[in-house]
Design a protein around this motif. Structure first.
Motif, PDB file in Angstrom:
ATOM      1  N   ARG A 158      22.496  22.441  14.594  1.00  0.00           N
ATOM      2  CA  ARG A 158      23.379  22.114  15.720  1.00  0.00           C
ATOM      3  C   ARG A 158      24.516  23.118  15.842  1.00  0.00           C
ATOM      4  O   ARG A 158      24.913  23.486  16.950  1.00  0.00           O
ATOM      5  CB  ARG A 158      23.929  20.692  15.555  1.00  0.00           C
ATOM      6  N   ASP A 159      25.029  23.576  14.706  1.00  0.00           N
ATOM      7  CA  ASP A 159      26.104  24.575  14.745  1.00  0.00           C
ATOM      8  C   ASP A 159      25.613  25.884  15.357  1.00  0.00           C
ATOM      9  O   ASP A 159      26.309  26.511  16.152  1.00  0.00           O
ATOM     10  CB  ASP A 159      26.637  24.833  13.333  1.00  0.00           C
ATOM     11  N   TRP A 160      24.406  26.297  14.986  1.00  0.00           N
ATOM     12  CA  TRP A 160      23.841  27.532  15.537  1.00  0.00           C
ATOM     13  C   TRP A 160      23.626  27.396  17.041  1.00  0.00           C
ATOM     14  O   TRP A 160      23.913  28.317  17.818  1.00  0.00           O
ATOM     15  CB  TRP A 160      22.508  27.859  14.861  1.00  0.00           C
ATOM     16  N   ILE A 161      23.135  26.262  17.455  1.00  0.00           N
ATOM     17  CA  ILE A 161      22.888  26.035  18.885  1.00  0.00           C
ATOM     18  C   ILE A 161      24.210  26.068  19.661  1.00  0.00           C
ATOM     19  O   ILE A 161      24.304  26.675  20.733  1.00  0.00           O
ATOM     20  CB  ILE A 161      22.141  24.708  19.099  1.00  0.00           C
ATOM     21  N   ALA A 162      25.241  25.419  19.108  1.00  0.00           N
ATOM     22  CA  ALA A 162      26.554  25.409  19.775  1.00  0.00           C
ATOM     23  C   ALA A 162      27.108  26.826  19.876  1.00  0.00           C
ATOM     24  O   ALA A 162      27.654  27.218  20.923  1.00  0.00           O
ATOM     25  CB  ALA A 162      27.519  24.509  19.012  1.00  0.00           C
ATOM     26  N   MET A 163      26.977  27.603  18.795  1.00  0.00           N
ATOM     27  CA  MET A 163      27.516  28.961  18.816  1.00  0.00           C
ATOM     28  C   MET A 163      26.776  29.825  19.826  1.00  0.00           C
ATOM     29  O   MET A 163      27.385  30.579  20.591  1.00  0.00           O
ATOM     30  CB  MET A 163      27.423  29.580  17.431  1.00  0.00           C
ATOM     31  N   CYS A 164      25.460  29.733  19.844  1.00  0.00           N
ATOM     32  CA  CYS A 164      24.680  30.533  20.791  1.00  0.00           C
ATOM     33  C   CYS A 164      25.000  30.139  22.233  1.00  0.00           C
ATOM     34  O   CYS A 164      25.053  30.996  23.127  1.00  0.00           O
ATOM     35  CB  CYS A 164      23.187  30.360  20.511  1.00  0.00           C
ATOM     36  N   ALA A 165      25.226  28.844  22.443  1.00  0.00           N
ATOM     37  CA  ALA A 165      25.615  28.393  23.783  1.00  0.00           C
ATOM     38  C   ALA A 165      26.963  28.974  24.180  1.00  0.00           C
ATOM     39  O   ALA A 165      27.170  29.395  25.326  1.00  0.00           O
ATOM     40  CB  ALA A 165      25.657  26.868  23.830  1.00  0.00           C
ATOM     41  N   GLY A 166      27.890  29.019  23.224  1.00  0.00           N
ATOM     42  CA  GLY A 166      29.191  29.616  23.492  1.00  0.00           C
ATOM     43  C   GLY A 166      29.079  31.093  23.838  1.00  0.00           C
ATOM     44  O   GLY A 166      29.764  31.597  24.735  1.00  0.00           O
TER      45      GLY A 166
END
Length: 537
Positions: free
Chosen positions: A30-38
């Motif tokens: 989830r952290d990776w997904i949030a960062m990539c979305a950012g």
């Protein structure tokens, strides 16, 4: 921080309420997904700064607006963006990071759709303001996500990705705009945000947990400082964007903008120094690494946006390239950066980052100096080398600057540091474009005068060339009087072309000298290597 730098400062500000939790020790999906979305959001926002440049003529024709009026299509976005960037720390704390990013992304997408459906210049400008105000927040938020959501061991990877968005997006803006406008029409340059925007919304919604907001912060906020900041940065941006077309300080309009910029920025600084708690911590400038980092960010912004401003104009005006052909040249920077960035991230944990930053500045400067020797016959193959050299240097520079700027920054000031760094880089872009636009105008006039003196109609070589051209036109069936006029016009066009080429070369020369000249400034930083992906001494 030295004793002399702190002696004159008021009592340090009261610690702001924690905006984010402590960085995790492990990385979840989830952290990776949030960062990539950012990162996707930051890329879209930076891309949209210049995406209208290639399509401006079509936009203005559709909206029945003049070129001078149309400059506000870009200026409106830049003004709104530069104002909101320093506010992102306050807004993300007040609304909560997840809610704020979802809300501002939704507004950005709505404004993008409205821009594509604008029915007049005024409606386009209004929608661009909304787009800039919402999109500008996505830039520092991406950097903040890296610093607060990634464990120290993975932070260098995140910073490398953020640096990649900051260097690729300004280059691809005119390229993407030119391609889409030529194939699908100018509204498509705004609709293209929809697919990545919806992907970003999904990534943020899934990747970030709702941690609530602190609405009371808005009641306690330094609204005087915010007002002064908006007036100051807004006035400065308008002055920079409109100055060249209005003859700078010969215009009362520009003088008013300059006065507002000075008064607003002074008011912002005074308010920040007199209050115990502010919306963005300007006292960070008291630390040497941060102060030098922002100066370097300013210079880097001038180089990034300046080079992507000058080269497409050269290719269009001198080489006669279409938007698609210009895009192919600009795209040469893409693949090398994608290949170099992972290497840079790994090296940053092993080498003194001052060495890496010096290498990046030097390569960036050399690429500009190569461009400084162009002529009217330069083609695609001659442009490969400077573009590749530039692409190699930029990741070295951007990643290390981000490491330097965050060195020693307290967790509560991460949002402020991110906002000020990104604000300064974007401001550097506006300054660079303004200076280069003015320089192009003035140096073209200068070289035209010098060449004109040498190519005077009284010069024997010029007379012989005019006679040859006139006879050539007469032999093709043109009347002698008209043939003489066409011969004179052809000589004038040739002089103008050569004067323009020299002016473009002057611009690249200045950029190269400034970038390489900043290398000694890098060695004023503390020695830093990215420890385990974070940063340390």
């Amino acid at each position: 921080m030295s004793a002399t730098s702190t002696a004159a400062l008021p009592v340090p500000p009261k610690a702001a309420p924690a905006a984010f939790p402590a960085p995790p020790t492990e990385m979840s999906t989830r952290d990776w997904i949030a960062m990539c979305a950012g990162m996707l959001g930051a890329f879209m926002a930076i891309l949209d700064i210049q995406i209208t440049n290639s399509s401006l003529k079509d936009i203005l024709g559709s909206l029945s607006a003049t070129q001078e009026e149309g400059s506000w299509v870009s200026t409106a976005y830049l003004v709104a963006e530069i104002i909101v960037i320093p506010l992102t720390g306050l807004l993300s704390r007040g609304f909560g990071l997840r809610r704020y990013m979802l809300g501002t992304t939704a507004v950005f997408l709505t404004a993008s759709a409205l821009c594509g459906n604008a029915w007049s210049l005024n409606s386009m400008i209004a929608f661009r303001v909304i787009q800039g105000f919402s999109g500008g927040a996505l830039i520092p938020m991406a950097m903040t996500l890296v610093l607060t959501r990634l464990p120290v061991s993975k932070r260098t990877i995140g910073m490398a990705l953020f640096g990649l968005t900051a260097t690729l997006a300004p280059s691809l803006g005119p390229t993407v705009g030119g391609y889409l406008s030529e194939i699908y029409g100018w509204p498509s340059i705004f609709y293209v945000n929809m697919a990545p925007g919806l992907l970003m919304l999904s990534g943020i919604a899934y990747g970030l947990r709702d941690e609530g907001g602190q609405l009371k912060l808005f009641r306690e906020a330094d609204w005087t400082g915010i007002f002064c900041m908006a007036i100051g940065l807004g006035g400065l941006t308008v002055m920079l964007e409109e100055g060249n077309s209005k003859d700078w300080f010969d215009s009362s309009y520009i003088l008013v903008c300059a006065a507002l910029a000075i008064a607003g920025l002074l008011g912002w600084v005074l308010s920040a120094l007199l209050r115990p708690s502010t919306f963005v911590n300007l006292r960070l400038f008291a630390t040497r690494n941060f102060r030098i980092s922002t100066v370097m960010a300013l210079v880097t912004g001038m180089g990034l946006y300046g080079s992507t401003f000058v080269l497409p104009i050269y290719l269009a005006q001198i080489a006669g390239y279409s938007p698609m052909q210009i895009g192919e040249v600009i795209m040469l920077m893409g693949l090398p950066q994608l290949l170099v960035t992972p290497i840079v991230a790994r090296l940053s944990t092993r080498l003194d980052n001052r060495i890496m930053a010096s290498f990046g500045l030097t390569m960036f400067g050399i690429s500009c100096l190569i461009n400084a020797y162009m002529d009217a016959n330069v083609g695609y193959t001659q442009l490969i080398l400077p573009q590749v050299v530039r692409a190699i240097g930029q990741p070295f520079l951007m990643l290390t600057l981000q490491t330097f700027v965050m060195q020693g920054v307290a967790p509560r000031d991460v949002g402020s540091a991110s906002s000020l760094f990104n604000m300064t880089r974007n401001l550097g872009g506006s300054i660079g474009i303004a200076m280069l636009a003015t320089m192009l105008t003035q140096r073209t006039q200068f070289h035209w005068s010098r060449i004109g003196e040498a190519a005077s109609s009284y010069a024997l070589a010029t007379q012989e060339r005019l006679d040859q051209l006139t006879q050539s036109f007469v032999s093709s069936g043109i009347e002698p009087s008209m043939a003489a006029q066409q011969a004179t016009q052809m000589i004038n066009n040739l002089i103008t072309r050569e004067a323009s080429v020299m002016a473009f070369n002057d611009c690249f020369w200045i950029m190269g000298v400034v970038l390489i000249g900043c290398v000694p400034l890098v060695w004023m930083f503390d020695r830093v290597t990215a420890v385990g992906g974070g940063g340390g001494h």
